[in-house]
Motif scaffolding. Structure first.
Motif, PDB file in Angstrom:
ATOM      1  N   ASN A  47       0.520  -1.561   0.053  1.00  0.00           N
ATOM      2  CA  ASN A  47      -0.219   0.073   0.309  1.00  0.00           C
ATOM      3  C   ASN A  47       0.512   1.138  -0.187  1.00  0.00           C
ATOM      4  N   SER A  51      -0.838   3.168  -3.216  1.00  0.00           N
ATOM      5  CA  SER A  51      -1.805   3.282  -2.207  1.00  0.00           C
ATOM      6  C   SER A  51      -3.091   2.358  -3.180  1.00  0.00           C
ATOM      7  N   SER A  52      -3.326   1.980  -2.319  1.00  0.00           N
ATOM      8  CA  SER A  52      -5.116   1.515  -2.969  1.00  0.00           C
ATOM      9  C   SER A  52      -5.453   0.875  -1.538  1.00  0.00           C
ATOM     10  N   ASP A  53      -6.515   1.872  -1.285  1.00  0.00           N
ATOM     11  CA  ASP A  53      -7.901   0.788  -0.566  1.00  0.00           C
ATOM     12  C   ASP A  53      -7.646  -0.973  -0.023  1.00  0.00           C
ATOM     13  N   ARG A  54      -7.158  -1.614  -1.014  1.00  0.00           N
ATOM     14  CA  ARG A  54      -7.655  -2.872  -1.871  1.00  0.00           C
ATOM     15  C   ARG A  54      -6.709  -3.521  -0.820  1.00  0.00           C
ATOM     16  N   LEU A  56      -5.032  -2.480   2.188  1.00  0.00           N
ATOM     17  CA  LEU A  56      -6.270  -2.064   3.287  1.00  0.00           C
ATOM     18  C   LEU A  56      -6.801  -3.203   3.755  1.00  0.00           C
ATOM     19  N   GLU A  57      -7.834  -3.199   2.790  1.00  0.00           N
ATOM     20  CA  GLU A  57      -8.572  -3.853   3.383  1.00  0.00           C
ATOM     21  C   GLU A  57      -8.810  -5.887   3.718  1.00  0.00           C
ATOM     22  N   GLU A  87      -0.640   2.285  10.060  1.00  0.00           N
ATOM     23  CA  GLU A  87      -1.555   1.016   9.056  1.00  0.00           C
ATOM     24  C   GLU A  87      -1.692   0.316   9.796  1.00  0.00           C
ATOM     25  N   ARG A  96      -9.279   0.276  10.751  1.00  0.00           N
ATOM     26  CA  ARG A  96     -10.039  -0.210   9.485  1.00  0.00           C
ATOM     27  C   ARG A  96     -10.255  -1.273   8.919  1.00  0.00           C
ATOM     28  N   LYS A  99     -13.437  -5.293   3.950  1.00  0.00           N
ATOM     29  CA  LYS A  99     -14.420  -4.537   3.097  1.00  0.00           C
ATOM     30  C   LYS A  99     -15.578  -5.592   3.229  1.00  0.00           C
TER      31      LYS A  99
END
Length: 101
Positions: A47, A51-54, A56-57, A87, A96, A99
């Protein structure tokens, strides 16, 4: 020469993760897999690179499933070394979340 010699980069984290891998039986055949702590840390590190929410999820999802079995001191130690402590804290604190679909 061993095949893993050629695949393993000269990177302290990757070497530690490789040394910690575990052998499991998948569908009747032996297989090597990464420990959940190392998957989380890799996702957090990736990440930082892209950078990607994926990422982190995904890391939060691994944490949610494996929470009771994780070595938090190992996670925290490497999070600092990989420059991802914030993070990791978001995941450990529940800020966090994985998803939900």
């Amino acid at each position: 020469m061993r095949a893993d010699f050629w695949l393993l980069r000269d990177n302290p984290f990757e070497q530690a993760a490789f040394a910690r891998r575990m052998e499991v039986n998948l569908f009747g055949a032996p297989a090597w897999i990464a420990r959940p702590e190392d998957v989380i840390l890799h996702k957090l590190y990736w990440n930082r690179l892209t950078s990607s929410d994926r990422h982190l999820e995904d890391a939060a999802g691994v944490y949610a499933v494996q929470e009771d079995q994780l070595d938090e001191s190992y996670l925290r130690q490497w999070a600092v070394r990989l420059s991802v402590p914030q993070e990791l804290e978001e995941i450990l604190s529940g800020t966090r979340r994985p998803k939900s679909t």
